[in-house]
Design a protein around this motif. Structure first.
Motif, PDB file in Angstrom:
ATOM      1  N   PRO A  31     -10.701 -22.694   1.270  1.00 50.31           N
ATOM      2  CA  PRO A  31      -9.874 -21.463   1.788  1.00 50.31           C
ATOM      3  C   PRO A  31     -10.484 -20.569   2.551  1.00 50.31           C
ATOM      4  N   PHE A  32     -11.946 -20.908   2.817  1.00 50.60           N
ATOM      5  CA  PHE A  32     -12.780 -20.002   3.648  1.00 50.60           C
ATOM      6  C   PHE A  32     -12.998 -20.656   4.900  1.00 50.60           C
ATOM      7  N   ALA A 457      -8.578 -11.679   4.399  1.00 50.93           N
ATOM      8  CA  ALA A 457      -9.918 -12.468   4.217  1.00 50.93           C
ATOM      9  C   ALA A 457     -10.403 -12.628   2.798  1.00 50.93           C
ATOM     10  N   THR A 458     -10.030 -11.571   2.170  1.00 49.02           N
ATOM     11  CA  THR A 458     -10.607 -11.256   0.684  1.00 49.02           C
ATOM     12  C   THR A 458      -9.365 -11.476  -0.324  1.00 49.02           C
ATOM     13  N   ALA A 459      -8.227 -11.986   0.224  1.00 51.39           N
ATOM     14  CA  ALA A 459      -7.172 -12.084  -0.911  1.00 51.39           C
ATOM     15  C   ALA A 459      -7.325 -13.660  -1.561  1.00 51.39           C
ATOM     16  N   GLN A 460      -6.594 -13.749  -2.555  1.00 61.16           N
ATOM     17  CA  GLN A 460      -6.970 -14.931  -3.495  1.00 61.16           C
ATOM     18  C   GLN A 460      -6.010 -15.947  -2.753  1.00 61.16           C
ATOM     19  N   HIS A 461      -6.675 -16.806  -2.115  1.00 62.97           N
ATOM     20  CA  HIS A 461      -6.088 -17.953  -1.009  1.00 62.97           C
ATOM     21  C   HIS A 461      -5.474 -18.808  -1.896  1.00 62.97           C
ATOM     22  N   PRO A 462      -4.102 -19.253  -1.689  1.00 61.52           N
ATOM     23  CA  PRO A 462      -3.384 -20.408  -2.053  1.00 61.52           C
ATOM     24  C   PRO A 462      -4.068 -21.727  -1.646  1.00 61.52           C
ATOM     25  N   ALA A 463      -4.106 -22.710  -2.540  1.00 62.88           N
ATOM     26  CA  ALA A 463      -4.371 -24.211  -2.289  1.00 62.88           C
ATOM     27  C   ALA A 463      -3.414 -24.832  -1.252  1.00 62.88           C
ATOM     28  N   PHE A 471       4.650 -18.450   1.252  1.00 65.30           N
ATOM     29  CA  PHE A 471       5.204 -17.956  -0.016  1.00 65.30           C
ATOM     30  C   PHE A 471       4.372 -16.702  -0.162  1.00 65.30           C
ATOM     31  N   VAL A 472       3.115 -16.638   0.019  1.00 67.83           N
ATOM     32  CA  VAL A 472       2.307 -15.736  -0.685  1.00 67.83           C
ATOM     33  C   VAL A 472       1.355 -15.277   0.775  1.00 67.83           C
ATOM     34  N   GLY A 473       1.367 -16.069   1.874  1.00 69.38           N
ATOM     35  CA  GLY A 473       0.586 -15.743   3.171  1.00 69.38           C
ATOM     36  C   GLY A 473      -0.841 -16.207   2.664  1.00 69.38           C
ATOM     37  N   TYR A 474      -1.577 -15.216   2.885  1.00 69.52           N
ATOM     38  CA  TYR A 474      -3.172 -15.609   2.560  1.00 69.52           C
ATOM     39  C   TYR A 474      -3.655 -15.284   1.299  1.00 69.52           C
TER      40      TYR A 474
END
Length: 553
Positions: A31-32, A457-463, A471-474
């Motif tokens: 995700p990074f 950048a610090t959000a809980q990224h989706p797979a 749906f939830v962006g980043y």
């Protein structure tokens, strides 16, 4: 080499290209990892319906007039308290625990001495009632609906109840440990702009009647979203335990909210508020820099048409949000809620959406916020789209009761005596706006666009490829990470870790003597040498015998 060729042939590409493709695939699994350009901007590729046409040289936001662009009259009375009494709500909303707001607030307080005390957040909404738990931290920004008829300053009357709840999530502060609820940035100041109301409509009468006196029952829910605290209810209606907030049924009130979220819409017939005044307010905030963060839980939804199509009002808002972002203001907006007039973007091609939502559409300059529910899944009412930037809690909302003279909380909206939970992307957005205020407080020299990048950048990224989806962006915001993470390219007073040379710490020798091995190798070498000498001697003897023997007859 053989295995690499086999892998590449299966892919149908040459050997080196196959390796490159395999490496790229591994990169996308993180995700990074660097995301494609389209994912980094949260926009669809150019030329699709989901991408707004670029601004031209002559496109500029309208100047702020400071007043409505048409005359509105009140059609319904303002939101009232439930049964005339406050209902105690002492549990902590799940969204606070999910986002670990306690820890985030402790971090900011330890670093700055307050929790957002040096920040102002502009709330462009239905107005903000000066609830006691704001402690006089709400100031007038302006009124683009009508002059308040209760003697309040412009923007400080909230007939719909929506804006007060939004502002409460940002900066409400009970200052009572027995109350579970607290705003994200409880020391921040709110600048209130009343830009929208479903209790007002355009006045087409030749004579402007005087506004009816404030009071009575009934405030329509501010637009369908699970918003305003309860409006409605007769003296005989009974509220469930732990409900609260304003009420009001009364003639002309909007129908109770449903599970789809908010059906409010700018420029909707029979309501007050236009895209033009929204653009004016944004421009005015940027010109005066009244606030470092703007929260817009107001949306305009229309059907998707074709690439390049944009309405005049949308173009004004697009120019205004670009102007604000260029003037160092973080612009946050609700991603929008599914309704009869705003169908979900569930079509096969995400770049040809059924619904276009403004301001989220302009994601280069706006951080749009989708909603999740308590189990972490996407809320069904949250509109999907390539413009979604991040997500936050948007269901089972608890916030300040917006009714006048209330000093408590609300967790229901009530229309015609029927209670419903408060929900909508309108209430996910202020969580993000509050965190943006905390980041600006923590890193005062960080520019607005860098604040937005940090939140993503610090959000809980989706797979998903590039760490984002429609749906939830980043991903869901992570306040603690946003306040503490060291990221490449950080600006402001954030100190990045210095590279340190790491010593190689190999395991110690096992202590076994090498003498036996040396002796063995020496013996083996000697034996090989002796064998070679013997073979050489035998070969020489045989050759000499052959030469000395007489020829055979």
């Amino acid at each position: 080499m053989g295995s690499r060729r086999t892998f590449s042939r299966r892919l149908g590409v040459p050997g080196r290209a196959g390796v490159a493709l395999f490496a790229a695939g591994l990169g996308l699994m993180s995700p990074f990892a660097a995301a494609p350009a389209s994912a980094q901007t949260a926009d669809a590729p150019a030329g699709t319906w989901a991408t707004p046409p670029p601004l031209g040289p002559g496109d500029a936001p309208p100047a702020d007039s400071g007043h409505p662009d048409t005359t509105y009259k009140k059609k319904n009375e303002c939101v009232q308290r439930s049964l005339g009494q406050d209902v105690k709500i002492n549990f902590r909303p799940w969204g606070q625990d999910y986002l670990q707001l306690d820890r985030a607030q402790q971090i900011v307080r330890a670093a700055t001495g307050s929790v957002g005390g040096n920040q102002k957040v502009a709330v462009i909404d239905t107005g903000v009632t000066p609830h006691p738990w704001f402690q006089d931290r709400v100031e007038s920004g302006g009124d683009y609906v009508a002059t308040p008829d209760n003697g309040a300053q412009p923007g400080m009357q909230d007939c719909d109840g929506h804006g007060t709840e939004v502002a409460g999530i940002i900066a409400g502060n009970p200052k009572d440990p027995q109350v579970g609820f607290i705003g994200v940035a409880p020391d921040a100041r709110i600048v209130s702009y009343r830009q929208l109301s479903e209790n007002y409509a355009k006045d087409d009468s030749p004579q402007q009647p005087s506004a009816p006196p404030s009071g009575g029952t009934g405030a329509p829910p501010s637009g369908g979203e699970s918003q305003q605290p309860p409006a409605g209810g007769s003296s005989n209606s009974q509220l469930p335990p732990s409900s609260g907030g304003g009420t009001g049924s009364g003639s002309g009130t909007a129908p109770q909210q449903d599970n789809k979220g908010d059906s409010r819409d700018l420029a909707k017939q029979g309501t007050a508020g236009t895209l033009n005044t929204l653009a004016q307010i944004i421009r005015g905030i940027a010109d005066t820099h009244r606030a470092g963060v703007i929260n817009m839980s107001v949306d305009h939804c229309r059907p998707g048409t074709a690439p390049g199509d944009i309405q005049e009002g949308e173009r004004k808002v697009q120019a205004a949000v670009r102007y604000a972002a260029d003037n160092d203001i973080v612009v946050v907006a609700a991603a929008g809620n599914v309704s009869e007039n705003c169908p979900q973007n569930d079509q096969a091609d995400p770049n040809k959406p059924k619904s276009i939502v403004t301001p989220p559409w302009f994601s280069d300059d706006v951080l749009s916020v989708g909603a999740i529910q308590e189990d972490g899944g996407v809320a069904p009412f949250s509109v999907h789209g390539p413009w979604v930037g991040v997500a936050a809690p948007g269901t089972k909302i608890v916030s300040l009761d917006p009714a006048e003279h209330s000093n408590g909380l609300a967790n229901l909206t009530i229309a015609n005596g029927n209670p419903s939970p408060i929900q909508g992307t309108s209430f996910a957005a202020p969580y993000v706006a509050g965190v943006a205020a905390l980041v600006r407080s923590m890193f005062p020299h960080m520019k607005a666009r860098d604040v937005v990048k940090r939140l993503k950048a610090t959000a809980q990224h989706p797979a998903a490829p590039g760490g984002r989806d429609n749906f939830v962006g980043y991903g869901v915001i992570d306040p603690v990470a946003a306040l503490t993470a060291n990221l490449p390219g950080d600006t402001g007073n954030l100190s990045l870790p210095k590279p340190v040379v790491q010593e190689a710490k190999l395991p110690p020798a096992d202590g076994i003597s090498s003498t036996p091995m040396i002796v063995a190798l020496a013996g083996t070498g000697g034996g090989v040498a002796a064998l070679l000498i013997t073979l050489f001697v035998m070969h020489t003897i045989r050759r000499n015998r052959a030469r000395s023997s007489p020829p055979t007859k």
